[in-house]
Structures are given as structure tokens and as C-alpha cells.
Design a protein around this motif. Structure first.
Motif, short mmCIF file in Angstrom:
data_model
loop_
_atom_site.label_atom_id
_atom_site.label_comp_id
_atom_site.label_asym_id
_atom_site.label_seq_id
_atom_site.Cartn_x
_atom_site.Cartn_y
_atom_site.Cartn_z
N LEU A 187 -32.68 48.46 -55.15
CA LEU A 187 -33.82 49.31 -54.82
C LEU A 187 -35.00 48.49 -54.32
N ARG A 188 -35.51 48.85 -53.16
CA ARG A 188 -36.71 48.19 -52.62
C ARG A 188 -37.94 49.02 -53.02
N CYS A 189 -38.75 48.43 -53.89
CA CYS A 189 -39.96 49.09 -54.36
C CYS A 189 -40.90 48.00 -54.87
N GLY A 190 -41.99 48.40 -55.51
CA GLY A 190 -42.92 47.40 -56.02
C GLY A 190 -42.34 46.56 -57.13
N ALA A 191 -41.86 47.23 -58.17
CA ALA A 191 -41.28 46.51 -59.32
C ALA A 191 -40.19 47.35 -59.94
N ILE A 192 -39.17 46.69 -60.45
CA ILE A 192 -38.17 47.36 -61.27
C ILE A 192 -38.35 46.90 -62.71
N VAL A 193 -37.92 47.72 -63.64
CA VAL A 193 -38.07 47.40 -65.06
C VAL A 193 -36.73 46.95 -65.62
N ASN A 194 -36.77 45.82 -66.29
CA ASN A 194 -35.58 45.26 -66.94
C ASN A 194 -35.65 45.54 -68.43
N ALA A 195 -34.61 46.14 -68.97
CA ALA A 195 -34.50 46.34 -70.42
C ALA A 195 -34.01 45.03 -71.02
N VAL B 106 -43.14 51.63 -59.52
CA VAL B 106 -42.35 51.05 -60.61
C VAL B 106 -41.12 51.90 -60.84
N ALA B 107 -39.96 51.26 -60.87
CA ALA B 107 -38.69 51.94 -61.16
C ALA B 107 -38.26 51.62 -62.58
N PHE B 108 -38.17 52.65 -63.40
CA PHE B 108 -37.77 52.49 -64.79
C PHE B 108 -36.28 52.77 -64.96
N CYS B 109 -35.59 51.85 -65.61
CA CYS B 109 -34.23 52.14 -66.07
C CYS B 109 -34.32 52.96 -67.35
N CYS B 110 -33.19 53.32 -67.92
CA CYS B 110 -33.17 54.10 -69.16
C CYS B 110 -33.29 53.14 -70.35
N GLU C 157 -54.08 60.28 -68.18
CA GLU C 157 -55.24 59.69 -68.87
C GLU C 157 -55.94 58.63 -68.04
N THR C 158 -55.20 57.92 -67.21
CA THR C 158 -55.79 56.81 -66.44
C THR C 158 -56.10 57.19 -65.00
N GLY C 159 -55.59 58.34 -64.57
CA GLY C 159 -55.74 58.68 -63.16
C GLY C 159 -54.95 57.74 -62.27
N GLY C 160 -53.91 57.16 -62.83
CA GLY C 160 -53.13 56.16 -62.12
C GLY C 160 -52.46 56.69 -60.87
N LYS C 161 -52.37 55.84 -59.86
CA LYS C 161 -51.74 56.21 -58.60
C LYS C 161 -50.36 55.57 -58.42
N THR C 162 -49.91 54.87 -59.45
CA THR C 162 -48.61 54.21 -59.36
C THR C 162 -47.50 55.24 -59.21
N GLU C 163 -46.65 55.06 -58.22
CA GLU C 163 -45.50 55.93 -58.06
C GLU C 163 -44.42 55.47 -59.06
N VAL C 164 -43.77 56.43 -59.68
CA VAL C 164 -42.77 56.13 -60.71
C VAL C 164 -41.42 56.67 -60.30
N ILE C 165 -40.43 55.80 -60.38
CA ILE C 165 -39.04 56.19 -60.12
C ILE C 165 -38.28 56.12 -61.44
N PHE C 166 -37.71 57.24 -61.87
CA PHE C 166 -36.80 57.22 -63.00
C PHE C 166 -35.42 56.94 -62.44
#
Length: 259
Positions: A93-101, A201-205, A232-241
Motif C-alpha cells: 500500500l502506498r500511503c503516508g504510513a502503515i501501522v505495524n502490530a 495512516v493505514a491500520f492493520c487489525c 476531538e482534535t479536528g484531525g485531517k489525517t486520512e485513515v485506512i482500515f
């Protein structure tokens, strides 16, 4: 140099740097070569590598990812404003960041060819990732706490960064503390992304699978934590589940109201 030539040369280089492995023959079959190479990368301790070895590894891994097929976030359709649901291999996946568990050592999975996401991310990012994680942990001086997050480069992955977070391990009854710790993983990752101006940010499970957190409650906690943080933060970060299994896809579709 062909991809087969790169793979065999990289295997030989990894075998040669460890005296106990030097007598191991390079298999003839392509799939056996792939398994051996991944195993060698998985067990390699964080230590310097020559410029030639890194150049060889980088060329090989980037071509492997290209052949698997890269998905760009720009190609995806949000299920609601700023929220995406995508089933696929997060290492493509090409995005800003991926999340590693990650585990609490934060050095990646050392089990050869293990099926966890930690293993996959470290394998296809390359040996530089373990070296950077080792430097972070040496400076920290203790294992990573559950619910926090650390940021590294992504090296040979198509994303820009990797956010490493340690989720709770569930053995037996699911507790409020486990829910709170899991929610903290999502908040910590989004907070760090905002601090570093990472747009997506792309979150894994997180914590499902090996860590034993039931899939449906984990997804519910994930969606609530993300929605609360952004509100709560008004964040603009796009989130990919990001999901891999069909059962997780069905759960997230229900929670997000996706068709």
C-alpha cells in the motif's frame, strides 16, 4: 541482473556472513529459494551490512513488491469522509504510513517465515528497518510499552513511514484494560502522524491473531478510537482500515456502514 540472480546472490551473501550457515546449499527451486531468503532475513540480527548487500537487497525487494502490485491510496474510494476500508497486503500500500502490530522488543519477528504482519513488514522493508528499530530501543533502554507508538522509515515499502505499536495480549477474559490499551494504540499512532504531518495512516487489525484479541471487539474499539480522536482534535489525517481476512472485512463493513 535478473530477479533470480539477485535472489541467489543475496542468499549467498547472507549465508556467508554467518559461519554456521556457510555449508547450507542454495536450493534450485524458486519457491524454496524464496523461503530460505525470507528465513535468513527474519533471523538476521541488527548489524551493519555492506553497501553492496543493501543495494542488492533493495533492488530485489522493490522488484518483488512491484510484481505483487502496488495499491495507491489515491485509487481507493472512501467509505465516509477521510475513512477507507481496504482488503489487501499492507506491504503493497502506498500511503503516508502503515501501522505495524509489533512486539515489545520492537525488533520484528525472528521466527522464520512466520505469518504475522510484523514478519511481513520487516521482510519487505529490508534489514535496515531492524537496524533502525534496534537503535531506537537502545536509546530508550527498555521494552516498548503497550499502547505507545514509534516512527521509522519504510525503506523498501511503497509507504513513506511505519508506525510501530504494541497492542495488548488477551489470554482468557477480555478486560476493560485491554480495550483501553488497544484504543491507546490508535490514538498514539494518530497523534504521532499529526505531529509529523503524515497525511494518511493505514491500520492493520492490531492485537488480533497471535495476540488473541477477538476480532469484532477489536474492530469496534478501533473504529471508536479513531472517530473519537478525529472528532476531538479536528484531525485531517486520512485513515485506512486495512484487513486481510474476509471475516474482518465483514466486521468493518458493518461498523463503517460500507456496502
Amino acid at each position: 541482473m535478473t530477479q533470480t540472480e539477485r535472489r541467489c546472490a543475496l542468499i549467498r551473501a547472507l549465508l556467508d556472513e554467518e559461519p554456521r550457515y556457510r555449508s547450507v546449499p542454495v536450493p534450485q527451486a524458486e519457491e524454496e529459494q524464496r523461503l530460505l531468503l525470507r528465513a535468513l532475513l527474519n533471523v538476521r540480527e541488527p548489524k551493519p551490512a555492506s553497501a553492496e548487500m543493501l543495494e542488492l537487497q533493495d533492488a530485489y525487494l522493490q522488484e518483488e513488491t512491484r510484481r505483487k502490485g502496488i495499491t495507491d491510496l489515491k485509487e481507493l474510494t472512501p467509505v465516509r469522509k477521510g475513512i477507507y476500508l481496504w482488503q489487501g497486503d499492507i506491504t503493497t500500500l502506498r500511503c503516508g504510513a502503515i501501522v505495524n502490530a509489533a512486539n515489545s522488543a520492537l525488533l520484528g519477528c525472528f521466527h522464520p517465515n512466520h505469518g504475522c504482519i510484523d514478519n511481513a513488514i520487516h521482510t519487505y522493508a529490508g534489514m535496515q528497518l531492524r537496524a533502525e528499530c534496534a537503535q531506537i530501543m537502545a536509546q530508550q533502554g527498555h521494552e516498548e510499552e503497550t499502547g505507545g507508538a514509534k516512527l521509522t522509515r519504510a525503506y523498501n515499502l511503497p509507504c513513506d513511514y511505519i508506525l510501530h505499536t504494541v497492542g495488548p495480549i488477551v489470554r482468557g477474559r477480555l478486560t476493560p484494560q485491554a480495550h483501553a490499551q488497544l484504543a491507546s494504540c490508535y490514538r498514539s499512532c494518530l497523534s504521532m502522524a499529526a505531529e509529523q504531518s503524515i497525511a494518511s495512516v493505514a491500520f492493520c487489525c492490531i492485537s488480533t491473531g497471535e495476540f488473541g484479541f477477538p476480532n469484532a471487539p477489536a474492530a469496534e474499539t478501533a473504529v471508536k478510537a479513531v472517530e473519537k480522536f478525529l472528532a476531538e482534535t479536528g484531525g485531517k489525517t486520512e485513515v485506512i482500515f486495512n484487513v486481510f481476512k474476509d471475516k474482518d472485512l465483514a466486521i468493518y463493513r458493518r461498523l463503517l456502514g460500507a456496502a
